[in-house]
Design an enzyme around this catalytic site. Structure first.
Site, PDB file in Angstrom:
ATOM      1  N   LEU A 207       0.750  -1.243   0.112  1.00  0.00           N
ATOM      2  CA  LEU A 207      -0.217   0.219   0.052  1.00  0.00           C
ATOM      3  C   LEU A 207       0.912   1.378  -0.213  1.00  0.00           C
ATOM      4  O   LEU A 207       1.762   1.233   0.564  1.00  0.00           O
ATOM      5  CB  LEU A 207      -1.090  -0.038   1.143  1.00  0.00           C
ATOM      6  CG  LEU A 207      -2.007  -0.887   1.389  1.00  0.00           C
ATOM      7  CD1 LEU A 207      -2.680  -0.986   2.739  1.00  0.00           C
ATOM      8  CD2 LEU A 207      -3.068  -1.291   0.443  1.00  0.00           C
ATOM      9  N   ASP A 208       0.670   2.162  -0.737  1.00  0.00           N
ATOM     10  CA  ASP A 208       1.456   3.561  -0.632  1.00  0.00           C
ATOM     11  C   ASP A 208       1.314   4.066   0.686  1.00  0.00           C
ATOM     12  O   ASP A 208       0.502   3.897   1.655  1.00  0.00           O
ATOM     13  CB  ASP A 208       0.562   4.439  -1.638  1.00  0.00           C
ATOM     14  CG  ASP A 208       0.521   4.292  -3.102  1.00  0.00           C
ATOM     15  OD1 ASP A 208       1.662   3.501  -3.261  1.00  0.00           O
ATOM     16  OD2 ASP A 208       0.217   4.766  -4.052  1.00  0.00           O
ATOM     17  N   THR A 209       2.377   4.855   0.997  1.00  0.00           N
ATOM     18  CA  THR A 209       2.412   5.427   2.566  1.00  0.00           C
ATOM     19  C   THR A 209       1.275   6.206   2.870  1.00  0.00           C
ATOM     20  O   THR A 209       1.002   6.018   3.793  1.00  0.00           O
ATOM     21  CB  THR A 209       3.606   6.112   2.399  1.00  0.00           C
ATOM     22  OG1 THR A 209       5.090   5.490   2.286  1.00  0.00           O
ATOM     23  CG2 THR A 209       4.054   6.921   3.702  1.00  0.00           C
TER      24      THR A 209
ATOM     25  N   THR B 282      -1.741   5.671   1.832  1.00  0.00           N
ATOM     26  CA  THR B 282      -2.940   4.858   1.956  1.00  0.00           C
ATOM     27  C   THR B 282      -3.134   4.027   3.295  1.00  0.00           C
ATOM     28  O   THR B 282      -2.197   3.717   3.731  1.00  0.00           O
ATOM     29  CB  THR B 282      -2.994   3.837   0.579  1.00  0.00           C
ATOM     30  OG1 THR B 282      -2.761   4.412  -0.260  1.00  0.00           O
ATOM     31  CG2 THR B 282      -4.178   3.060   0.934  1.00  0.00           C
TER      32      THR B 282
ATOM     33  N   ARG C  77      -4.906   5.927  -8.318  1.00  0.00           N
ATOM     34  CA  ARG C  77      -4.626   7.258  -8.502  1.00  0.00           C
ATOM     35  C   ARG C  77      -4.562   7.793  -9.836  1.00  0.00           C
ATOM     36  O   ARG C  77      -5.299   8.784 -10.313  1.00  0.00           O
ATOM     37  CB  ARG C  77      -3.325   7.668  -7.813  1.00  0.00           C
ATOM     38  CG  ARG C  77      -3.253   7.349  -6.167  1.00  0.00           C
ATOM     39  CD  ARG C  77      -1.898   7.092  -5.700  1.00  0.00           C
ATOM     40  NE  ARG C  77      -1.239   8.312  -5.693  1.00  0.00           N
ATOM     41  CZ  ARG C  77       0.100   8.563  -5.264  1.00  0.00           C
ATOM     42  NH1 ARG C  77       0.790   7.517  -4.851  1.00  0.00           N
ATOM     43  NH2 ARG C  77       0.553   9.703  -5.358  1.00  0.00           N
TER      44      ARG C  77
END
Length: 224
Positions: free
Chosen positions: A55-57, A59, A157
């Site tokens: 997961l992106d930081t 998120t 995104r």
């Protein structure tokens, strides 16, 4: 340093509620990361659990961890075979055309010395598919439920920006004002639910609590 909340647990897996702002891997510049919590998440097991996906930081929400190498291999295969059900919530910095649909836009990575790397929609990129529907609108913004079939880097995104015509609120890379948070302290994306079928065992099912910063924008928990 509070250990992330456990949403699901059994002998081969954990699902945790990853806080927004917590990177999976240690940043090059140093600082706090999920690695700092893995020892506490052993919970009596010999091995620390291992993240199965990313997961992106920014998120928040459901992150799957495997407790042994065999489980890690099976879960990796489930992701590759598109057997994992993933539900995300995102706040769109604008209103989309329509109420629901499917975005099919291939994605490719580009990089430059000035801007670093980013993903773009490109015909020669890797196939990416995201289903979406509007859950609510508020002050020119929309709460969207995203159901990605594929798991490309920055998929939701980019699909928000290129497929729906507006970026996620707060996105510092793809947002309306690059390099700025544009109305939010983070990219407003939340991994709300995760489900994985397992042969001979009950499925992994986890749901993460609705984030406080989503509620602060005036949106209500869609399952509450």
């Amino acid at each position: 340093m509070t250990t992330p909340e456990i949403l699901f647990e059994d002998g081969e897996t954990l699902v945790i509620d990853k806080p927004a702002g917590l990177p999976i891997e240690r940043p090059r510049k140093g600082g706090h990361s999920l690695e700092d919590h893995l020892e506490a998440l052993k919970l009596g097991f010999q091995r620390p659990p291992v993240p199965v996906h990313r997961l992106d930081t920014d998120t928040s929400g459901c992150l799957l961890l495997a407790r042994n190498p065999k489980a890690l291999k099976r879960f990796n295969r489930a992701f590759e075979d598109r057997l994992v059900g993933k539900t995300y919530l995102g706040v769109l910095d604008g209103l989309p055309q329509g109420e629901e649909g499917t975005i099919e836009l291939s994605l490719a990575k580009i990089s430059s010395a000035e801007k670093g790397w980013r993903m773009i929609a490109a015909k020669k990129g890797k196939p990416a598919i995201t289903h979406w529907r509007v859950l609510a609108t508020q002050n020119g913004k929309a709460l969207i439920e995203f159901g990605p079939e594929t798991g490309r880097t920055h998929q939701i995104r980019i699909h928000a920006l290129a497929g729906l015509g507006a970026p996620l609120l707060g996105d510092p890379v793809y947002g309306r004002v690059h390099g700025k948070s544009s109305g939010a302290a983070r990219t407003m994306l939340h991994a709300a639910a995760l489900s994985i079928p397992r042969e001979g065992k009950p499925p992994v099912n986890a749901t993460a609590p609705f984030p406080a910063d989503f509620a602060a924008l005036g949106f209500a928990d869609p399952v509450g």
